[in-house]
Design an enzyme around this catalytic site. Structure first.
Site, PDB file in Angstrom:
ATOM      1  CD  GLN A   1      -2.639   1.629   0.407  1.00  0.00           C
ATOM      2  OE1 GLN A   1      -2.315   2.396  -0.495  1.00  0.00           O
ATOM      3  NE2 GLN A   1      -3.823   1.055   0.492  1.00  0.00           N
TER       4      GLN A   1
ATOM      5  N   GLY B   1     -23.548  -0.170  10.250  1.00  0.00           N
ATOM      6  CA  GLY B   1     -22.764  -1.367   9.998  1.00  0.00           C
ATOM      7  C   GLY B   1     -21.932  -1.224   8.742  1.00  0.00           C
TER       8      GLY B   1
ATOM      9  CB  SER C   1     -20.956   5.821   8.389  1.00  0.00           C
ATOM     10  OG  SER C   1     -21.756   5.116   7.468  1.00  0.00           O
TER      11      SER C   1
ATOM     12  CD  GLU D   1      -4.339   0.162   5.297  1.00  0.00           C
ATOM     13  OE1 GLU D   1      -3.582   0.501   6.221  1.00  0.00           O
ATOM     14  OE2 GLU D   1      -3.931  -0.171   4.168  1.00  0.00           O
TER      15      GLU D   1
ATOM     16  CD  GLU E   1      -8.182   0.426  -2.314  1.00  0.00           C
ATOM     17  OE1 GLU E   1      -9.166   0.568  -1.588  1.00  0.00           O
ATOM     18  OE2 GLU E   1      -7.285  -0.396  -2.103  1.00  0.00           O
TER      19      GLU E   1
ATOM     20  NE  ARG F   1      -5.105   7.510   2.044  1.00  0.00           N
ATOM     21  CZ  ARG F   1      -6.422   7.658   2.021  1.00  0.00           C
ATOM     22  NH1 ARG F   1      -7.171   6.708   1.494  1.00  0.00           N
ATOM     23  NH2 ARG F   1      -6.984   8.727   2.515  1.00  0.00           N
TER      24      ARG F   1
ATOM     25  CG  LEU G   1     -23.691   0.024   4.355  1.00  0.00           C
ATOM     26  CD1 LEU G   1     -24.181   1.277   3.646  1.00  0.00           C
ATOM     27  CD2 LEU G   1     -24.849  -0.705   5.013  1.00  0.00           C
ATOM     28  CD  GLN G   2     -21.084  -3.041  -1.121  1.00  0.00           C
ATOM     29  OE1 GLN G   2     -20.649  -4.168  -1.345  1.00  0.00           O
ATOM     30  NE2 GLN G   2     -22.233  -2.605  -1.624  1.00  0.00           N
TER      31      GLN G   2
END
Length: 280
Positions: free
Chosen positions: A34, A55, A50, A75, A108, A36, A57-58
């Site tokens: 990574q 929860g 959120s 991450e 990404e 970043r 969501l994905q």
């Protein structure tokens, strides 16, 4: 069955016939490839809020290793889940090579909304270095033009201080590319600082650089006119003989002959010519 996994910037990855598992957070580690290294704390707090309310969501995407799992995609969701205090996270475990991990992590990273021009250029350079790709191959993989990739990579030739200013969003990438036209680094740094302090547009910066160049050219022409004709003649002869721009100057009865070269190859060629002339 198709399962859709979502990246941090809403890019979707479709995986076939792979089930969502709940993996313990303490078995998961960051992607070693990574690029970043820093994450915005405020945005992580927002994501944690959120997750606390709705929860996850994905599912995130993981790669299994001997000692656990490495994150492929997700991450930020992983870090936010740690803040919330979750013990497990929904995930899809995929089989992939180190090269796949490396490429996906960089791609990404390139799709982040807050990516600055220097980080973008560094990501292109990392793709080229780590995967041994050409500029054209990087451009093809990312659906961009080769000139666009080449122009972004040029930003990595800027002095460290100017790259820092672009990272901190004090200057734009377009300011940086414009400043590359200035050959003297001290002048470049000075103009960059002035552009930041006075909020210069890219167009105004370009005009200032062109004005400075024209002024320098006029000054050089004026200086040349003051030289005696025989010195100007000698400069032309040496230029023709060695294939290099030559300047002859005299101050307080002392003279200097200066040869100009623009690369190591030109320097070596000039030295060889001078040595050959000396041995005659």
């Amino acid at each position: 069955m198709n399962i859709i996994a979502q990246t941090e910037d809403n890019r979707l990855i479709t995986t076939q016939d792979e089930e969502v598992q709940h993996i313990a957070l303490d078995q998961i580690k960051a992607n070693p490839y990574q690029p970043r290294k820093t994450f915005d704390d405020t945005k992580l707090d927002d994501l944690a809020g959120s997750i606390r309310q709705h929860g996850i969501l994905q599912p995130i995407v993981l790669r299994q290793t001997i000692k656990g799992y490495h994150i492929v995609v997700g991450e930020r969701r992983f870090r936010a889940s740690q803040r919330v205090g979750l013990t497990t996270i929904p995930a899809i475990v995929k089989t992939m090579t180190d090269e796949d991990m490396m490429e996906l992590a960089i791609i990404e990273n390139l799709q982040r909304e807050d990516l600055n021009a220097i980080e973008e250029a560094e990501s292109y350079r990392k793709l080229m270095d780590d995967l041994q790709l050409t500029q054209q191959e990087v451009a093809t993989r990312l659906s961009k033009s080769r000139p666009y990739i080449a122009n972004m990579l040029r930003l990595l030739n800027l002095p460290t201080e100017i790259m820092r200013m672009i990272r901190d969003e004090q200057l734009s990438g377009a300011h940086g590319r414009t400043l590359l036209a200035v050959k003297d680094k001290r002048t470049m740094n000075k103009m960059a600082q002035q552009a930041y302090e006075e909020s210069w547009s890219v167009r105004y910066l370009e005009d200032c650089i062109n004005s400075a160049k024209n002024s320098k050219t006029s000054k050089q022409a004026s200086t040349s006119k003051k030289k005696p004709k025989f010195i100007q003649q000698q400069e032309r002869q040496l230029r023709d003989q060695y294939g290099s721009k030559v300047n002859i100057s005299t101050v307080n009865k002392k003279g200097h002959i200066t040869f100009e070269f623009t690369s190591e190859e030109e320097f070596k060629q000039l030295i060889q010519q001078l040595n050959a002339q000396y041995r005659k």
